[in-house]
Design a protein around this motif. Structure first.
Motif, short mmCIF file in Angstrom:
data_model
loop_
_atom_site.label_atom_id
_atom_site.label_comp_id
_atom_site.label_asym_id
_atom_site.label_seq_id
_atom_site.Cartn_x
_atom_site.Cartn_y
_atom_site.Cartn_z
N GLU A 199 5.51 28.92 8.20
CA GLU A 199 4.88 27.85 8.96
C GLU A 199 3.38 28.06 9.13
O GLU A 199 2.62 27.09 9.20
CB GLU A 199 5.52 27.75 10.35
N ILE A 227 8.84 22.02 5.35
CA ILE A 227 8.37 22.97 6.36
C ILE A 227 7.40 22.29 7.30
O ILE A 227 6.47 21.60 6.88
CB ILE A 227 7.69 24.18 5.69
N ASP A 228 7.60 22.50 8.60
CA ASP A 228 6.67 22.00 9.62
C ASP A 228 5.51 22.99 9.70
O ASP A 228 5.61 24.04 10.32
CB ASP A 228 7.38 21.88 10.97
N ARG A 229 4.40 22.64 9.06
CA ARG A 229 3.31 23.58 8.89
C ARG A 229 2.25 23.45 9.97
O ARG A 229 1.85 22.35 10.36
CB ARG A 229 2.65 23.32 7.52
N HIS A 230 1.77 24.57 10.46
CA HIS A 230 0.58 24.63 11.31
C HIS A 230 -0.15 25.93 10.97
O HIS A 230 -0.11 26.91 11.72
CB HIS A 230 0.94 24.56 12.80
#
Length: 428
Positions: A199, A227-230
């Motif tokens: 992530e 994917i929840d990306r940050h």
């Protein structure tokens, strides 16, 4: 045909670099996860990378994975852990023959990439943890790697010295962590850290092939889209601050030969100038340290310097008899003073240039060589071919007098920060 490359964004913090070189018969796909070095996650990441390199949900152990890869004409999945300055770099790769060599017209590369992506996104799990059996084997492998660092006394002396050189900075950590951090890893903590890594890491993906592979790019884009990306922001260069006074550390150990490491720091940003200076100081067999400290004066078994551009530091390491420690230390400083005062010949400058140009010539001999080259460009904000890089070094010699002064000034910028001695115990 000339080599072509294109780097483009796939998503936030994810870049895809396609490198096309028609001489290769195999294709290489490498996924690099780049994250800050942290004591609390460094060993978890290392174990997690080991797990995904040997298994996934479909092929839950190394034996099953290897059997399937062998069916793909000996395709191979591999992992690598490295450190660049304050960053931990975790790479997982697959190599496979190009589809044009498949006997039955199979999509070998597409299937190999599918398996790789399953390793990355569908690992072998038991609940919220990596599968226990494969986890245990990878944790043991990590502990063995940490032990191997200790057994390699020259490398271990450099690692120990850097704990002082980079005290209080992430770069003081090994890319594997310590025995204590490795022993603390569990199947649950490793998987939790791995999920966060997907992530938050900056991700650089490289494809090296004889022809463009647009279908591979789409496979990878689709996989990462879930994917929840940050992603965290990172810095490829983080200069290490100079200590107010040089620090000396004496570390008694049961070794047959003492190891001396000296750390110098600079504020010079020109990596090409510093690499040329390093080649003249101790980076080659024609350097001042090799020819004088080692060969002429016989003060050490080896004596070499290495410039670390990510931290703007130069490390000199040597193997010495304890009785020669102070003499060797002083002579290393004297050789640096010679560079500062301009006590070097045109022949020394030319030898350093030749060494640097020769090291560049083999850049594209292997797919991994191309990956390393374009990652080097990324880290240093450059955009050029190896031939252009070699020509840039040659162009520095257009005005030798100016270059000589620049080298003298760069040598003056190097200030002693740390002296580390891995000392033979009495009677050794």
């Amino acid at each position: 045909m000339p080599v072509s490359y294109l780097r483009e964004s796939l998503a936030d913090g994810i870049a895809y670099t396609s490198i096309v070189d028609e001489k290769f018969k195999t294709n290489l796909i490498r996924i690099r996860l780049i994250t800050p070095l942290r004591m609390e996650t460094v060993s978890d990441h290392a174990v997690a990378l080991g797990v995904i390199g040997v298994s996934n949900r479909e092929y839950p152990d190394l034996s099953a994975l290897t059997a399937r890869l062998n069916e793909l004409y000996g395709a191979n999945i591999g992992v690598d852990i490295a450190r660049r300055g304050d960053l931990q770099i975790l790479s997982v790769s697959v190599s496979a023959i190009d589809n044009r060599f498949a006997l039955e017209g199979e999509d070998i590369t597409g299937e190999a990439v599918r398996i790789l992506l399953n390793c990355v996104f569908a690992p072998n799990l038991e609940g919220n943890a990596f599968g226990e059996e494969v986890f245990r084997s990878r944790k043991k492998e990590l502990l063995d790697a940490v032990e191997a660092e200790i057994n390699n006394k020259r490398g271990y002396a450099l690692l120990q010295a850097q704990k002082t050189v980079y005290a209080g900075e992430p770069a003081m950590l090994s890319s594997y962590g310590t025995r204590e951090t490795a022993e603390a890893v569990t199947a649950e903590t490793a998987y939790a850290a791995y999920k966060r890594l997907l992530e938050t890491a900056q991700i650089e993906i490289y494809s090296v092939s004889a022809a463009p592979l647009p279908q591979v790019k789409e496979q990878i884009r689709t996989a990462f889209a879930a994917i929840d990306r940050h992603p965290e922001q990172i810095a490829y260069t983080a200069a290490s601050p100079l200590k107010p006074e040089p620090k000396t550390v004496i570390d008694p150990m049961d070794v047959g030969q003492s190891k001396l490491v000296m750390g110098f720091k600079t504020d010079v940003e020109d990596i090409h100038l510093m690499r040329l200076l390093n080649a003249m100081f101790g980076g080659t067999v024609s350097s001042k340290l090799f020819l004088n400290v080692r060969e002429k004066l016989s003060l050490c078994y080896y004596c070499a310097s290495n410039y670390i551009d990510s931290k703007r530091t130069m490390l000199v390491d040597s193997g010495v008899e304890l009785a020669n420690y102070e003499t060797a230390r002083d002579e290393i400083l004297r050789q640096l003073d010679a560079l500062r005062s301009g006590d070097f010949t045109d022949e020394e400058m030319d030898s350093a240039l030749l060494s640097l140009v020769n090291s560049i010539r083999g850049t594209g001999d292997t797919p991994s060589g191309w990956v390393g080259w374009y990652f080097y460009l990324l880290c240093n904000g450059l955009d050029r071919t190896p031939q252009q890089e070699a020509e840039y070094y040659r162009s520095m010699f257009a005005d030798r007098q100016k270059l000589r002064q620049r080298l003298m000034d760069a040598a003056k910028s190097l200030q002693l920060d740390t002296v580390y001695l891995m000392q033979q115990r009495e009677g050794e």
